[in-house]
Design a protein around this motif. Sequence first.
Motif, PDB file in Angstrom:
ATOM      1  N   ILE A   6       7.713   7.571   3.619  1.00  0.00           N
ATOM      2  CA  ILE A   6       6.318   7.696   3.288  1.00  0.00           C
ATOM      3  C   ILE A   6       5.263   7.964   4.354  1.00  0.00           C
ATOM      4  O   ILE A   6       5.458   7.491   5.401  1.00  0.00           O
ATOM      5  N   MET A   7       4.370   8.659   3.897  1.00  0.00           N
ATOM      6  CA  MET A   7       3.340   9.169   5.041  1.00  0.00           C
ATOM      7  C   MET A   7       1.944   8.247   4.590  1.00  0.00           C
ATOM      8  O   MET A   7       1.571   8.770   3.533  1.00  0.00           O
ATOM      9  N   ALA A   8       1.732   7.314   5.360  1.00  0.00           N
ATOM     10  CA  ALA A   8       0.444   6.763   5.128  1.00  0.00           C
ATOM     11  C   ALA A   8      -0.712   7.373   5.878  1.00  0.00           C
ATOM     12  O   ALA A   8      -0.711   7.744   7.058  1.00  0.00           O
ATOM     13  N   LEU A   9      -1.789   7.952   5.055  1.00  0.00           N
ATOM     14  CA  LEU A   9      -2.958   8.814   5.786  1.00  0.00           C
ATOM     15  C   LEU A   9      -4.050   7.648   5.506  1.00  0.00           C
ATOM     16  O   LEU A   9      -4.743   7.203   4.676  1.00  0.00           O
ATOM     17  N   ASP A  10      -4.800   7.553   6.886  1.00  0.00           N
ATOM     18  CA  ASP A  10      -5.814   6.514   6.940  1.00  0.00           C
ATOM     19  C   ASP A  10      -7.110   7.357   7.634  1.00  0.00           C
ATOM     20  O   ASP A  10      -7.063   8.025   8.824  1.00  0.00           O
ATOM     21  N   VAL A  11      -8.214   7.407   6.816  1.00  0.00           N
ATOM     22  CA  VAL A  11      -9.531   7.865   7.663  1.00  0.00           C
ATOM     23  C   VAL A  11     -10.374   6.934   7.730  1.00  0.00           C
ATOM     24  O   VAL A  11     -10.951   6.354   7.082  1.00  0.00           O
ATOM     25  N   GLY A  12     -10.393   6.667   8.989  1.00  0.00           N
ATOM     26  CA  GLY A  12     -11.456   5.626   9.511  1.00  0.00           C
ATOM     27  C   GLY A  12     -12.825   6.061  10.041  1.00  0.00           C
ATOM     28  O   GLY A  12     -13.083   7.390   9.747  1.00  0.00           O
ATOM     29  N   THR A  13     -13.371   5.164  10.659  1.00  0.00           N
ATOM     30  CA  THR A  13     -14.868   5.536  10.881  1.00  0.00           C
ATOM     31  C   THR A  13     -14.830   6.467  12.328  1.00  0.00           C
ATOM     32  O   THR A  13     -15.977   7.111  12.440  1.00  0.00           O
ATOM     33  N   GLN A  14     -13.807   6.405  13.005  1.00  0.00           N
ATOM     34  CA  GLN A  14     -13.813   7.168  14.577  1.00  0.00           C
ATOM     35  C   GLN A  14     -12.751   7.857  14.563  1.00  0.00           C
ATOM     36  O   GLN A  14     -12.695   9.160  15.319  1.00  0.00           O
ATOM     37  N   SER A  15     -11.587   7.901  13.302  1.00  0.00           N
ATOM     38  CA  SER A  15     -10.564   8.850  13.819  1.00  0.00           C
ATOM     39  C   SER A  15      -9.532   8.610  12.425  1.00  0.00           C
ATOM     40  O   SER A  15     -10.001   7.728  11.545  1.00  0.00           O
ATOM     41  N   SER A  16      -8.765   9.693  12.149  1.00  0.00           N
ATOM     42  CA  SER A  16      -7.788   9.639  11.323  1.00  0.00           C
ATOM     43  C   SER A  16      -6.404   9.466  11.732  1.00  0.00           C
ATOM     44  O   SER A  16      -6.028  10.281  12.775  1.00  0.00           O
ATOM     45  N   ARG A  17      -5.684   8.964  10.936  1.00  0.00           N
ATOM     46  CA  ARG A  17      -4.206   8.560  11.444  1.00  0.00           C
ATOM     47  C   ARG A  17      -3.098   9.073  10.117  1.00  0.00           C
ATOM     48  O   ARG A  17      -3.522   8.893   9.138  1.00  0.00           O
ATOM     49  N   ALA A  18      -2.094   9.557  10.573  1.00  0.00           N
ATOM     50  CA  ALA A  18      -0.906   9.554   9.924  1.00  0.00           C
ATOM     51  C   ALA A  18       0.096   8.787  10.317  1.00  0.00           C
ATOM     52  O   ALA A  18       0.359   9.230  11.657  1.00  0.00           O
ATOM     53  N   ILE A  19       0.646   7.959   9.569  1.00  0.00           N
ATOM     54  CA  ILE A  19       2.179   7.374  10.064  1.00  0.00           C
ATOM     55  C   ILE A  19       2.919   7.345   9.082  1.00  0.00           C
ATOM     56  O   ILE A  19       2.731   6.993   7.752  1.00  0.00           O
ATOM     57  N   ALA A  20       4.264   7.877   9.473  1.00  0.00           N
ATOM     58  CA  ALA A  20       5.468   7.785   8.936  1.00  0.00           C
ATOM     59  C   ALA A  20       6.251   6.539   8.827  1.00  0.00           C
ATOM     60  O   ALA A  20       6.509   5.994   9.821  1.00  0.00           O
ATOM     61  N   PHE A  21       6.497   5.988   7.574  1.00  0.00           N
ATOM     62  CA  PHE A  21       7.332   4.869   7.301  1.00  0.00           C
ATOM     63  C   PHE A  21       8.633   4.816   6.770  1.00  0.00           C
ATOM     64  O   PHE A  21       8.558   6.064   5.813  1.00  0.00           O
ATOM     65  N   ASP A  22       9.578   4.250   7.161  1.00  0.00           N
ATOM     66  CA  ASP A  22      10.840   4.302   6.528  1.00  0.00           C
ATOM     67  C   ASP A  22      11.072   3.402   5.424  1.00  0.00           C
ATOM     68  O   ASP A  22      10.118   2.616   4.927  1.00  0.00           O
ATOM     69  N   ALA A  23      12.240   3.222   4.697  1.00  0.00           N
ATOM     70  CA  ALA A  23      12.167   2.445   3.543  1.00  0.00           C
ATOM     71  C   ALA A  23      12.240   0.850   3.824  1.00  0.00           C
ATOM     72  O   ALA A  23      11.859   0.010   3.018  1.00  0.00           O
ATOM     73  N   THR A  24      12.348   0.495   4.920  1.00  0.00           N
ATOM     74  CA  THR A  24      12.372  -1.036   5.316  1.00  0.00           C
ATOM     75  C   THR A  24      10.909  -1.195   5.924  1.00  0.00           C
ATOM     76  O   THR A  24      10.772  -2.482   6.489  1.00  0.00           O
ATOM     77  N   GLY A  25      10.101  -0.292   5.965  1.00  0.00           N
ATOM     78  CA  GLY A  25       8.520  -0.385   6.344  1.00  0.00           C
ATOM     79  C   GLY A  25       8.499  -0.365   7.947  1.00  0.00           C
ATOM     80  O   GLY A  25       7.537  -0.601   8.497  1.00  0.00           O
ATOM     81  N   GLY A  26       9.343   0.258   8.506  1.00  0.00           N
ATOM     82  CA  GLY A  26       9.346   0.448   9.985  1.00  0.00           C
ATOM     83  C   GLY A  26       8.776   1.705  10.276  1.00  0.00           C
ATOM     84  O   GLY A  26       8.786   2.708   9.510  1.00  0.00           O
TER      85      GLY A  26
END
Length: 91
Positions: A6-26
Amino acid sequence: MSSELIMALDVGTQSSRAIAFDATGGQVAVGRAAHAPLMVGASGAVSQSPADVWMALQAAIADCVTALGDRANDVRAAALTTQRYTMIPCD
């Protein structure tokens, strides 16, 4: 174990991030891109350029996908978060 990500997309106040996680939350891969800082108008209203945010989010996703390499096709879902009461109308 599942290879789905799953890819979490976060739009913050100074940057945007995309983080991929596996089924264990890693955490499997990360992409990050800065965008223009918040602007405060004379009335005190806070705003950001939607175009800057969109370009930074696209860049963060591209970086994360590149870091995933062959696992990019394992992304099955995405979740989006933003700061406060963000709304960018789209057509």
